[in-house]
Design a protein around this motif. Structure first.
Motif, PDB file in Angstrom:
ATOM      1  N   TYR A  19       1.007 107.632  60.118  1.00  0.00           N
ATOM      2  CA  TYR A  19       2.091 106.752  60.533  1.00  0.00           C
ATOM      3  C   TYR A  19       2.711 106.162  59.273  1.00  0.00           C
ATOM      4  CZ  TYR A  19       4.369 102.694  62.654  1.00  0.00           C
ATOM      5  OH  TYR A  19       5.284 101.755  63.051  1.00  0.00           O
ATOM      6  N   ALA A  20       4.024 106.197  59.166  1.00  0.00           N
ATOM      7  CA  ALA A  20       4.705 105.734  57.953  1.00  0.00           C
ATOM      8  C   ALA A  20       5.595 104.528  58.200  1.00  0.00           C
ATOM      9  CB  ALA A  20       5.518 106.877  57.350  1.00  0.00           C
ATOM     10  N   GLY A  21       5.412 103.860  59.311  1.00  0.00           N
ATOM     11  CA  GLY A  21       6.149 102.628  59.558  1.00  0.00           C
ATOM     12  C   GLY A  21       7.250 102.758  60.584  1.00  0.00           C
ATOM     13  N   GLU A  22       7.865 101.624  60.842  1.00  0.00           N
ATOM     14  CA  GLU A  22       8.960 101.560  61.805  1.00  0.00           C
ATOM     15  C   GLU A  22      10.159 102.343  61.283  1.00  0.00           C
ATOM     16  OE1 GLU A  22      11.765  98.166  63.928  1.00  0.00           O
ATOM     17  OE2 GLU A  22       9.927  97.568  62.928  1.00  0.00           O
ATOM     18  N   GLY A  23      10.799 103.073  62.148  1.00  0.00           N
ATOM     19  CA  GLY A  23      11.965 103.868  61.759  1.00  0.00           C
ATOM     20  C   GLY A  23      13.257 103.105  61.930  1.00  0.00           C
ATOM     21  N   HIS A  54      10.887 103.428  67.734  1.00  0.00           N
ATOM     22  CA  HIS A  54      11.352 104.398  66.743  1.00  0.00           C
ATOM     23  C   HIS A  54      10.430 104.291  65.519  1.00  0.00           C
ATOM     24  CE1 HIS A  54      14.675 105.795  63.801  1.00  0.00           C
ATOM     25  NE2 HIS A  54      13.946 106.803  64.199  1.00  0.00           N
ATOM     26  N   GLU A  55       9.797 105.408  65.124  1.00  0.00           N
ATOM     27  CA  GLU A  55       8.801 105.400  64.058  1.00  0.00           C
ATOM     28  C   GLU A  55       9.076 106.502  63.037  1.00  0.00           C
ATOM     29  OE1 GLU A  55       5.075 104.209  66.934  1.00  0.00           O
ATOM     30  OE2 GLU A  55       5.416 106.322  66.494  1.00  0.00           O
ATOM     31  N   TRP A  57       6.850 109.239  60.620  1.00  0.00           N
ATOM     32  CA  TRP A  57       5.543 109.854  60.437  1.00  0.00           C
ATOM     33  C   TRP A  57       5.622 110.820  59.267  1.00  0.00           C
ATOM     34  CZ3 TRP A  57       0.976 109.364  63.412  1.00  0.00           C
ATOM     35  CH2 TRP A  57       1.074 108.474  64.490  1.00  0.00           C
ATOM     36  N   ARG A  58       4.464 111.123  58.683  1.00  0.00           N
ATOM     37  CA  ARG A  58       4.389 112.099  57.595  1.00  0.00           C
ATOM     38  C   ARG A  58       3.298 113.104  57.909  1.00  0.00           C
ATOM     39  NH1 ARG A  58       1.772 112.059  52.016  1.00  0.00           N
ATOM     40  NH2 ARG A  58       2.828 113.803  51.016  1.00  0.00           N
ATOM     41  N   HIS A  59       3.609 114.382  57.734  1.00  0.00           N
ATOM     42  CA  HIS A  59       2.636 115.449  57.977  1.00  0.00           C
ATOM     43  C   HIS A  59       1.775 115.609  56.718  1.00  0.00           C
ATOM     44  CE1 HIS A  59       1.889 119.693  59.828  1.00  0.00           C
ATOM     45  NE2 HIS A  59       0.793 118.965  59.706  1.00  0.00           N
ATOM     46  N   VAL A  60       0.792 114.742  56.573  1.00  0.00           N
ATOM     47  CA  VAL A  60      -0.034 114.652  55.372  1.00  0.00           C
ATOM     48  C   VAL A  60      -0.832 115.935  55.132  1.00  0.00           C
ATOM     49  CG1 VAL A  60      -1.907 113.391  54.257  1.00  0.00           C
ATOM     50  CG2 VAL A  60      -0.199 112.158  55.575  1.00  0.00           C
ATOM     51  N   HIS A  61      -1.484 116.444  56.162  1.00  0.00           N
ATOM     52  CA  HIS A  61      -2.336 117.631  56.022  1.00  0.00           C
ATOM     53  C   HIS A  61      -1.583 118.888  56.460  1.00  0.00           C
ATOM     54  CE1 HIS A  61      -5.686 115.089  55.053  1.00  0.00           C
ATOM     55  NE2 HIS A  61      -5.449 114.373  56.133  1.00  0.00           N
ATOM     56  N   PHE A  67       9.342 112.555  58.944  1.00  0.00           N
ATOM     57  CA  PHE A  67      10.262 112.796  60.050  1.00  0.00           C
ATOM     58  C   PHE A  67      10.220 111.610  60.989  1.00  0.00           C
ATOM     59  CE2 PHE A  67       6.196 114.728  60.895  1.00  0.00           C
ATOM     60  CZ  PHE A  67       5.887 114.342  62.178  1.00  0.00           C
ATOM     61  N   ASP A  68      11.195 111.546  61.890  1.00  0.00           N
ATOM     62  CA  ASP A  68      11.342 110.429  62.828  1.00  0.00           C
ATOM     63  C   ASP A  68      10.819 110.813  64.203  1.00  0.00           C
ATOM     64  OD1 ASP A  68      12.576 109.024  60.799  1.00  0.00           O
ATOM     65  OD2 ASP A  68      14.597 109.499  61.462  1.00  0.00           O
TER      66      ASP A  68
END
Length: 93
Positions: A19-23, A54-55, A57-61, A67-68
């Motif tokens: 999770y990368a925070g609120e979008g 609205h958030e 996210w980052r595809h870490v693995h 992306f939103d």
């Protein structure tokens, strides 16, 4: 646990993402004109809704891309996934 449909890699398990925070938060056009209280509000104050949100996210693995996502915070149902920077689909509150 739920699945997220990465725009680049396709559906993956939620454990691959962070999770990368609120979008949809826009940087102030003239940060130097803000008061300390306004700057603190921009940096630290975030909505914590019960419902549609609205958030980012980052595809870490995976691909590492941001992306939103529009997701329901109670049911975890994902309504939409989109490339970063596009306007949120409707009111995410």
């Amino acid at each position: 646990m739920f699945q997220i449909d990465c725009p680049w890699c396709g559906p993956r398990d939620q454990q691959e993402f962070a999770y990368a925070g609120e979008g949809g938060i826009k940087r102030p056009q003239d940060p130097s004109a803000l008061t300390d209280a306004e700057w603190a509000d921009y940096l630290f104050m975030r909505a914590n809704p019960r419902g549609r949100h609205h958030e980012q996210w980052r595809h870490v693995h995976g691909c590492g891309q941001f992306f939103d996502v529009v997701r329901h915070t109670v049911t975890y149902r994902i309504e939409s996934v989109d490339l970063p920077g596009r306007p949120a689909l409707g009111d995410a509150s």
